[in-house]
Motif scaffolding. Structure first.
Motif, mmCIF file in Angstrom:
data_model
loop_
_atom_site.group_PDB
_atom_site.id
_atom_site.type_symbol
_atom_site.label_atom_id
_atom_site.label_comp_id
_atom_site.label_asym_id
_atom_site.label_seq_id
_atom_site.Cartn_x
_atom_site.Cartn_y
_atom_site.Cartn_z
ATOM 1 N N LEU C 218 0.832 -1.200 0.000
ATOM 2 C CA LEU C 218 0.000 0.000 0.000
ATOM 3 C C LEU C 218 0.862 1.244 0.000
ATOM 4 O O LEU C 218 0.442 2.313 -0.418
ATOM 5 N N LEU C 219 2.084 1.118 0.497
ATOM 6 C CA LEU C 219 2.983 2.267 0.557
ATOM 7 C C LEU C 219 3.885 2.329 -0.674
ATOM 8 O O LEU C 219 4.839 3.083 -0.706
ATOM 9 N N GLY C 220 3.601 1.515 -1.653
ATOM 10 C CA GLY C 220 4.376 1.586 -2.878
ATOM 11 C C GLY C 220 5.659 0.781 -2.861
ATOM 12 O O GLY C 220 6.521 0.959 -3.696
ATOM 13 N N ILE C 221 5.807 -0.118 -1.895
ATOM 14 C CA ILE C 221 6.991 -0.972 -1.858
ATOM 15 C C ILE C 221 6.571 -2.348 -2.355
ATOM 16 O O ILE C 221 5.554 -2.871 -1.919
ATOM 17 N N GLU C 222 7.358 -2.931 -3.252
ATOM 18 C CA GLU C 222 7.001 -4.268 -3.715
ATOM 19 C C GLU C 222 7.507 -5.284 -2.708
ATOM 20 O O GLU C 222 8.662 -5.674 -2.721
ATOM 21 N N ASP C 223 6.633 -5.696 -1.830
ATOM 22 C CA ASP C 223 7.042 -6.560 -0.737
ATOM 23 C C ASP C 223 6.772 -8.016 -1.097
ATOM 24 O O ASP C 223 6.373 -8.339 -2.210
ATOM 25 N N ILE C 224 7.004 -8.897 -0.119
ATOM 26 C CA ILE C 224 6.919 -10.327 -0.401
ATOM 27 C C ILE C 224 5.510 -10.765 -0.754
ATOM 28 O O ILE C 224 5.330 -11.636 -1.590
ATOM 29 N N VAL C 225 4.499 -10.156 -0.153
ATOM 30 C CA VAL C 225 3.136 -10.582 -0.467
ATOM 31 C C VAL C 225 2.778 -10.183 -1.893
ATOM 32 O O VAL C 225 2.147 -10.944 -2.631
ATOM 33 N N TYR C 226 3.237 -9.011 -2.304
ATOM 34 C CA TYR C 226 2.994 -8.588 -3.683
ATOM 35 C C TYR C 226 3.587 -9.598 -4.659
ATOM 36 O O TYR C 226 2.925 -10.043 -5.594
ATOM 37 N N TRP C 227 4.836 -9.976 -4.426
ATOM 38 C CA TRP C 227 5.487 -10.901 -5.356
ATOM 39 C C TRP C 227 4.876 -12.280 -5.289
ATOM 40 O O TRP C 227 4.761 -12.967 -6.300
ATOM 41 N N ALA C 228 4.479 -12.714 -4.087
ATOM 42 C CA ALA C 228 3.873 -14.035 -3.965
ATOM 43 C C ALA C 228 2.582 -14.085 -4.780
ATOM 44 O O ALA C 228 2.298 -15.070 -5.462
ATOM 45 N N ARG C 229 1.804 -13.024 -4.719
ATOM 46 C CA ARG C 229 0.569 -12.954 -5.495
ATOM 47 C C ARG C 229 0.863 -12.940 -6.977
ATOM 48 O O ARG C 229 0.230 -13.628 -7.768
ATOM 49 N N GLU C 230 1.847 -12.127 -7.340
ATOM 50 C CA GLU C 230 2.203 -11.965 -8.742
ATOM 51 C C GLU C 230 2.722 -13.286 -9.320
ATOM 52 O O GLU C 230 2.297 -13.723 -10.379
ATOM 53 N N LEU C 231 3.627 -13.939 -8.579
ATOM 54 C CA LEU C 231 4.246 -15.159 -9.092
ATOM 55 C C LEU C 231 3.303 -16.339 -9.028
ATOM 56 O O LEU C 231 3.339 -17.223 -9.876
ATOM 57 N N GLY C 232 2.443 -16.346 -7.999
ATOM 58 C CA GLY C 232 1.578 -17.498 -7.810
ATOM 59 C C GLY C 232 0.413 -17.527 -8.776
ATOM 60 O O GLY C 232 -0.157 -18.572 -9.048
ATOM 61 N N GLY C 233 0.050 -16.358 -9.295
ATOM 62 C CA GLY C 233 -1.102 -16.291 -10.192
ATOM 63 C C GLY C 233 -0.911 -17.127 -11.443
ATOM 64 O O GLY C 233 0.219 -17.428 -11.836
ATOM 65 N N THR C 234 -2.015 -17.510 -12.063
ATOM 66 C CA THR C 234 -1.960 -18.327 -13.266
ATOM 67 C C THR C 234 -1.142 -17.640 -14.357
ATOM 68 O O THR C 234 -1.306 -16.454 -14.599
ATOM 69 N N LYS C 235 -0.237 -18.404 -14.971
ATOM 70 C CA LYS C 235 0.560 -17.868 -16.065
ATOM 71 C C LYS C 235 0.233 -18.659 -17.331
ATOM 72 O O LYS C 235 0.321 -19.883 -17.332
ATOM 73 N N THR C 236 -0.148 -17.942 -18.392
ATOM 74 C CA THR C 236 -0.431 -18.631 -19.643
ATOM 75 C C THR C 236 0.831 -18.671 -20.488
ATOM 76 O O THR C 236 1.717 -17.843 -20.341
ATOM 77 N N ALA C 237 0.879 -19.646 -21.369
ATOM 78 C CA ALA C 237 2.093 -19.876 -22.162
ATOM 79 C C ALA C 237 2.402 -18.709 -23.092
ATOM 80 O O ALA C 237 3.519 -18.582 -23.570
ATOM 81 N N ARG C 238 1.419 -17.866 -23.356
ATOM 82 C CA ARG C 238 1.672 -16.772 -24.279
ATOM 83 C C ARG C 238 2.597 -15.723 -23.685
ATOM 84 O O ARG C 238 3.318 -15.043 -24.394
#
Lengths: 244, 268, 294
Positions: C218-238
């Motif tokens: 929320l303070l504009g820092i890319e913290d571990i929860v942000y990355w966990a969400r980003e990396l864990g989300g579904t990734k399509t082959a495209r």
């Protein structure tokens, strides 16, 4: 109203002066990085996608030095007006309410259709439970329709809700759903009609930044004219997508 | 539209009564206050029910953790460690996941994925763990004399616990427990923000505050209003707990009572 | 990362995983752990300083100062940290730029607020528009530390205030009898003794601080929860060489382990610290140590 126009004009003047003074102005481009194919983080950890490529090209044509900044969707407009970056280029649809607060360039993506996706053809998208991301135009649309709206914080979760049966259908940008539907192997299908929402996607700028807006507008016009924009659209959104 | 009309339309919006559509343009301060206030109903609901239920589980946990039997002590220790050691954020995430998968096992679990029950359970466990630790600390610092006196009167087992140990434990733990209560109410703001989906735009105070912030693009109005409501709530909690504290200590001489109040506040 | 990673589709499971876990995004994920640890290490002393000043103000004999201290404690403690974070960073940023604007561009005649725009002169921008990206990130980091410190400083002030009040009066009276002036009493008698009373509260505060770090995004820092969400989300082959389904479960599990470890380590360290501080103090803990030694 007249007063407002006057101050804007005066400011345009002074902003122009500031530009002349700071010769090689760096323009900071704000994006979300979580909305493929518009913008996303690639395997190398960099911002990638349609808007990355478009933005770099626009900056080249407008002869600006650009830097990319990631920002949370919820606070993307407050941070722009507060001056933490200079543009929003994040798949943001041009709507009347946003236009009251910020300015948009002309659209670089034709008015988009939103679509329903569900686990089967029989799903009730009209009166059933429909998932949408919190605070999007899609959520607003569902709230007014006959369906029961269920809101999730991220687009990822809205799709997950359909997969696990929490919601009958998900309502989102068709272009966001298309790759997911394609690769789901039949687990997700498009149903119902496409709904045109918003007035195309444009770049958001502070209302006082008229100089910068003019530069980007000119760059977009030139990309539309020589067909490079269409090439980019087809590259990222596939053959069937709407072009200029 | 007058403010009274707005209150009639939106005062209970968070529960699903009144106007179906949220205001969409020309937002007034009155609408801000009404809707965010309406959302506070959920914050109060989560806080009060979790706290009331958590109180009993916390007592049980404290007694179990202080027990000599390992099969009672170990589970209590682990329960407290896990819930105190991880962010609520992550607990909500796992709980939602768990409830979703339970749902496919049996329809009886259907309501668990809704915030009113699912999030409540997480908050209940969470506050039980935190209060359990506070009560455990208090249990260990009960004056030896009190227990010995009870023994001398021939009290043992349940009567001794109910009439001597438990009241003393509460008395010692109360200042810290007050803080825990305040924190729990603050934690309720996370429910719809990160954990559970909001159905038909029925959410808590933060949900409506961010709705306004998103529509007006101005965070400086709705969030301070939210803050104002929470400060009010905190004052009410402090007053309520202060009243109980005075009752708990009413048998003590005045100077000892003052000492109680100045115990360093253990916070969550 | 590894030379065999050029074509992930052809790899076996173990090698695929080794490639997957060493992509650029994962490196950012690992870096974010360090970022969080660093932020904790910086925030704790700053928050303690805020708390100390707040507690001193609240104890002050001057009514306005004491009221200010008490208001700070009451208001910030009364608001959920999340609500605070959602608007406070922008407010703080604008306040800094406003002050710089007033100082650096005195002859600027445009209004600063125009509609919803907040405009200061170029020279007052923080950091300057021309500064490299790392300056912006550092500035964002400093703002985050300040916001955290202000919030947790209020809690620390409350705890330290309690700690100061808990030091036995007799100690202070004895100091007075020895002819120490109020300043000396405060720094030589009160402060060294209050820590042992304040430590349980401060330990708790530290634990809360650890668990507040998921709010960093929320303070504009890319913290571990942000990355966990980003990396864990579904990734399509495209859009990725490493397509996968919804793996958020695993990433969040890693976070859970991280937080539990942090808690455990903190508990052990704080326990030791408590033993050290109790040494020679007029408390039950100190008394027990004296007896054990005797």
């Amino acid at each position: 109203m007249k007063k407002l126009i006057l101050t804007t004009a005066a400011l345009a003047l002074s902003a122009g002066m500031a530009f002349a003074a700071g010769h090689s102005q760096t323009v900071r481009m704000g994006t979300e990085g979580a909305y493929p194919p518009y913008n996303f983080i690639n395997d190398a950890g960099e911002i990638d996608g349609f808007e990355r490529e478009l933005g770099d090209e626009l900056c080249k044509r407008a002869e600006l030095t650009c830097e990319w900044v990631k920002n949370d969707w919820d606070s993307i407009i407050p941070n722009l007006v507060s001056g933490n970056y200079d543009t929003i280029i994040a798949g943001m649809s041009i709507t009347a309410e946003r236009d009251e607060v910020i300015d948009f360039t002309q659209d670089y993506f034709p008015p988009t259709a939103s679509a329903y996706a569900a686990a089967s053809d029989a799903a009730d998208w009209e009166n059933g439970v429909v998932a949408a991301q919190t605070a999007t135009i899609q959520a607003g649309h569902i709230a007014e329709s006959g369906a029961a709206l269920v809101e999730f914080a991220t687009p990822e979760e809205t799709v997950a809700a359909v997969r696990n049966g929490e919601a009958d259908a998900v309502f989102a940008d068709r272009d966001y759903l298309a790759p997911l539907v394609d690769e789901s192997g039949g687990a997700l299908v498009f149903i119902g009609p496409d709904v045109p929402l918003g007035g195309g996607v444009g770049m958001g700028l502070r209302e006082s930044d008229t100089e910068l807006k003019a530069k980007f507008d000119a760059a977009i016009t030139s990309m539309k004219a020589d067909g490079t924009l269409n090439t980019l659209l087809v590259k990222w959104f596939g053959e069937g997508t709407a072009t200029y | 539209m007058s403010c009274l009309q707005t209150i009639q339309d939106y005062g209970l919006r968070s529960l699903g009564f009144g106007e179906r559509l949220l205001p969409r343009s020309d937002f007034t301060l009155c609408e801000h206050f009404t809707l965010i206030g309406s959302g506070m109903i959920w914050n109060v609901y989560f806080g009060v029910v979790a706290l009331a239920g958590g109180f009993f589980l916390a007592t049980a946990l404290a007694v179990a953790k202080a027990s000599n039997a390992w099969w009672l002590r170990k589970p209590a220790e682990w329960f407290i460690f896990i819930f105190r050691g991880s962010p609520l954020f992550i607990q909500f995430f796992f709980a939602y996941f768990l409830f979703l998968s339970l749902k496919s096992v049996h329809p009886i679990f259907d309501p668990f994925t809704a915030a009113w029950l699912g999030a409540l359970i997480v908050l209940f466990f969470n506050t039980a763990a935190y209060s359990g630790e506070i009560f455990y600390g208090a249990l260990r610092s009960i004056p030896k004399g009190d227990v010995e006196a009870a023994d001398a009167y021939g009290m043992a087992g349940w009567p001794r616990f109910r009439r001597i140990i438990w009241p003393t434990m509460l008395r010692l733990a109360w200042p810290a427990y007050t803080n825990e209560a305040i924190f729990l109410f603050h934690a309720t703001a996370l429910v719809f923000f990160s954990g559970f989906p909001a159905w038909q735009q029925r959410g808590d105070a933060l949900y409506y505050a961010s709705y306004f912030a998103d529509k007006t693009f101005n965070p400086f109005v709705p969030y301070p209003i939210l803050a104002f409501y929470f400060i009010l709530l905190t004052l009410v909690i402090t007053a309520g707990f202060g009243f109980v504290n005075r009752r708990l200590n009413r048998h003590l001489p005045r100077d000892q009572r003052r000492k109680m109040r100045f115990r360093p506040n253990l916070i969550r | 990362m590894f030379s065999y990673c050029t074509d992930p589709d052809t790899l076996g499971q173990i090698r695929w995983l080794s490639c997957f876990l060493t992509t650029g995004v994962h490196m950012s994920f690992y870096m974010s752990f360090l970022k969080v640890l660093f932020l904790l290490a910086v925030t704790a002393p700053v928050a303690l300083a805020f708390g100390f000043v707040g507690a001193m103000a609240a104890r002050s004999r001057l009514l306005p100062v004491s009221l200010m201290g008490k208001t700070y404690i009451a208001v910030v403690r009364g608001v959920p940290d999340i609500a605070f974070f959602l608007f406070f960073v922008i407010a703080l940023d604008q306040a800094f730029e406003y002050i710089r604007h007033k100082v650096l561009c005195p002859d600027w005649d445009q209004p600063i607020r125009q509609g919803s725009d907040f405009i200061v002169c170029q020279a007052a921008k923080l950091p300057l528009g021309t500064d490299p990206q790392w300056m912006h990130e550092t500035y964002g980091f400093i703002l985050a530390v300040l916001t955290f410190a202000i919030v947790f400083g209020a809690f620390a002030a409350n705890v330290l205030f309690g700690g100061m009040q808990a030091v036995p009066r007799a100690q202070l009276e004895t100091a007075e009898a020895y002819g120490l002036n109020p300043g000396q009493i405060f720094w030589r008698i009160l402060v060294p003794q209050m820590w042992v009373y304040a430590l349980p509260g401060l330990s708790n505060l530290w634990m809360v601080l650890i668990k507040a770090t998921p709010l960093l995004f929320l303070l504009g820092i890319e913290d571990i929860v942000y990355w966990a969400r980003e990396l864990g989300g579904t990734k399509t082959a495209r859009f990725s060489d490493y397509p996968h389904g919804d793996w958020r479960m695993w990433y969040f599990f890693a976070l859970l382990v991280f937080y539990l470890l942090m808690t455990r380590v903190s508990e052990v360290v704080l326990e030791r610290l408590m033993t050290r501080l109790s040494h020679g103090q007029a408390t039950t803990g100190g008394e027990a140590q004296r007896r054990a030694a005797a």
